[in-house]
Structures are given as C-alpha cells and as structure tokens.
Enzyme design. Sequence first.
Site, PDB file in Angstrom:
ATOM      1  N   GLU A 142       0.384  -1.113  -0.248  1.00 25.33           N
ATOM      2  CA  GLU A 142       0.047  -0.100  -0.141  1.00 25.33           C
ATOM      3  C   GLU A 142       0.734   1.055   0.271  1.00 25.33           C
ATOM      4  OE1 GLU A 142      -2.998  -0.258   3.043  1.00 25.33           O
ATOM      5  OE2 GLU A 142      -4.013  -1.765   2.165  1.00 25.33           O
ATOM      6  N   GLU A 145      -5.176  -8.783   0.800  1.00 27.93           N
ATOM      7  CA  GLU A 145      -5.724  -8.651   1.733  1.00 27.93           C
ATOM      8  C   GLU A 145      -7.645  -8.420   0.901  1.00 27.93           C
ATOM      9  OE1 GLU A 145      -4.664  -5.315   4.148  1.00 27.93           O
ATOM     10  OE2 GLU A 145      -2.322  -5.208   4.182  1.00 27.93           O
TER      11      GLU A 145
END
Length: 505
Positions: free
Chosen positions: A200, A322
């Site tokens: 991320e 995720e």
Amino acid sequence: MLKVIPWLLVTSSLVAIPTYIHATTEVVVNLNVKHSVEGKSEFERKNHIKLHSTLNDNDWQGEEDKLKYMMEELDVYFGRDNGGTVWNFNQAIEDPANIGYADPQNIIARGQAQRETNWGQNKSALHQYDGRGDLMIGGQPRAHYLGNTSPCCGGSAWQAKGGDAVGDFLGQYVNEFFRSAGDPVTKGHLAPVYFEVLNEPLYQVTDAPHELGLEQPIPPIDIFTFHNDVADAFRQHNTHIKIGGFTVAFPIFEQREFARWEERMKLFIDTSGSHMDVYSTHFYDLEDDNRFKGSRLEATLDMIDQYSLLALGETKPHVISEYGGRNRPMENAPWSALRDWWFLKTASPMLMQFLSRPDSVLTSIPFVPIKALWGTAADGTPYNWRLLRQQKEAPNETGENWVFTEMVKFYQLWSDVKGTRVDTFSTNSDFLIDSYVQNDKAYVLISNLTEQAEKIVVHKYGAPASSQPTTRIKHLYLKGAAPRLMKQVMRQISKKSRLLLKRLW
C-alpha cells in the site's frame, strides 16, 4: 455423469422457509454439468481459504491447539508475511566494499541460522504443516522505500542506495532465508511464491506522508520507478518468484471522473506493467457507500485487465493480498463482536467473486492476522483484525488466555467446501451463486447483495432420480450485536427448495 446425493448450502444470509411462500428469484444448480474457465474448474482451497499469517509467526507460540484446529478441522492454509522482510532488512549489515548495499556474507550467515536453527530445530513441531499454502512476502514503505535501516541491539544504521539496493537485498533474502526446492523440511521454511514490492505505498507516502515523517507527498511516478528498480535487482538473484505491485490500498478508480485512475493504476501499468508478473490489489467495503463487493469489484478488475491488454498486449494475473470489511468509527474502540461482523459480511461475497475468476485471480487472502500484537495502539487498544483475542477483551469475560474472535466463523462457514465447479445461474443478478461437487456431495453457495431480504427457489438437476439427499445448511448472520453461525439439517429435500436470503446490512 457426476453422482450426487448429499448437498450443502453455504451462505451468510440463508434460512429455510415453508414451501407455500412465493419466491421472487429462481436459482438453478446443474450438478452434472462442469463449469470450467480457461481450463480451471477445481476449488483450490490452498489459494483462497487462507490466513494472513505463516507458520513462522510467533503468535502461534502457546496456541498450538488453535493452530491444529485451523489446519486439521477447518482445512485452512497460509498466508502472507510482511514482517520478516522488514526485520531482516533492519538487521542487515552494510557491505564495506559496496556502500549503500547489504553485505552478502552477512545475509548468507544469518539466513543459514534462520533456516537450520530457528526453523529446522526450534520450530520442528510445526513441520507437520509445512507447505500449507503458497507464501507471499513483501516490502514496506517505511523500511524499504525510505531505506534507512533501524537495527536492534546497538547495531549501526545505514542508508540503502535506492530500489536497486533494496531489490538486491530482497532477492538474496529469499535465496538464503528459505530452503531450496528438493531440500528436506529441516533445511528451512518453504520459499515464497509471490513477492509484492511495497505494501500500500501510495496511501503511506502520497496520501498520508506525515505518518512516515515526510513533509511532502511522494509523487506516484517515483514509487513506480522504484518498483522497476527493485524488480530488476531482485531478478538478478531469483527469477522463479512472481513479482507484483503496486498493492493498491483503495482502488477508487472513478474518483474525480477517473482522474485517480489516470494518475495511479493507468500510470503504473504504463510505467511498471512490463516489470510485473502479477497485479496486486486490496479490497475493503466501508461502513458508508464506499463498497466494492458486487459490480464495482468486477468493474475494477475488468479495467485493469482491459488496459493491460491495450498497453502491454497481455493481461496479467491478480493477487488479492488483503480483503474484507471495515467500520471506521468502530476502529479506535476495544474489540467487539459487532465490529467483526462488518468484516464477515463482506468476506464471503468477495471470495465468491474471486472464485468466479479462477483463470486470473491466483490467490486471495482475507485480512485475518493471528494476535497482531505489532498493531497494538499506543494507548493499549488491540489491533482490529485478529483471529485471536484475550478473554478479558469481551464483556463479562475475564482472563489473559487467548480465544477465537468472531472472525473464525469465516473459516467455519467455508470449512467443508471443495470439489469441481458445476453450472449454476440465477434470474436475479444481485445474487451470487456457485456450486462444487466432490464425490457424492454437492456444495451450493448463495449470497444476497441487496439491502433487503429476498425469497428464492433453488432448483437442482443432475442428481440420481432415486436419491433422497440430506441437506445441511450453514447460515452466518447477525443476531443482536454478534454474528451467529447456524447449522441446520434438512432430510429428503425436494429438487425444488424454497429459501429466504436475509439482507447483509
């Protein structure tokens, strides 16, 4: 012809109702018609029924009974580890002959100790579960993009010389800290299959740079060229691991009339697509209207595929490292069963959508770490997403022992599903429907994406005319302020079954 007698209905919003109630939606399950996508028709549990953890995770110490339950009774797999790369990068010694790069001899020595002593000897009790799932590892922006090591125990810090130095370390790390193919289990943990360059990154260095102590945001192009440098250096040491990026935190491509798409994912494909083996993305439904399950998730993956084909002449597989659901106003509070429900009600529908793309979604990992002590807040508030909590965290409970959170119900719901995918369809596009057959059992999965209860009729065809099957229903739903997993047995169910799918909201 597939012989089918018993069947299992699995959903997060399913209950049986009397046959006199009129149904508004019809679902058909053809038990003897195989559904194949680009030659893929099997339910690969090891790729999708996973924990965000590994066997090396210290959280399993003292919880061996829970590990056994997850592995042997619920048939769960691993996993993802973004901590080992950080710890070992921080402990690496700078090469005095090559400033800004890790010392190769130090990597070799520390890797051997990790493989043969820490894993081979100290964790020998875990070897029975070796190889359960394809491991994914990755870098972190603070450690690897900023590149300033933070060693423990009085070690000397040093500054890595950009993406080339980071990729050089990580390529050697994989080779030295994991066993080689064909070596016995005592020679180290099985090597990872996937490597994400950064986790991320745009959230941390572009959207919220203050969290890393940066005064100004880093432009996406700098992150993407860093991906290229890391990938090129990594491949100097290792070419068999699939490299992915850019591990999108919030794939809100439509924002500002798709300007966010232009500035981020499109730019990444243009800049780094040819350097990647896979595209890595995270999906979370939020408590407001910012939700992905359903058509938005499909559109997001379709956009990536289509532009990749236009820009590169090929699509690339996806890894979903995720996914789940969140309720942000509840995230700074102590643990609650209701907060876990916000994760659960999204996880199963999303998984069904990933399973519908077996040719392109290689793996998906629900974001369920184990104890996640590394995420405990400064005020002592435990991390939100966990498989285990301490007894004292729940109302009217006391004690320091670790017990399962409600998130275990995701794995309990899916514990039996396996087999070959068969043909299904629905008259309502807001229903997700899938089915798998294993020997003489059928597993039927149904999810309601609407915000109201829906009545349905399920027709099943292809079972022997003389069969009188037993149907087991697993029903995961919210009762009061806590998730409940109901199990029900129905005998001699007819070929036409009337059911009610409750709303998830």
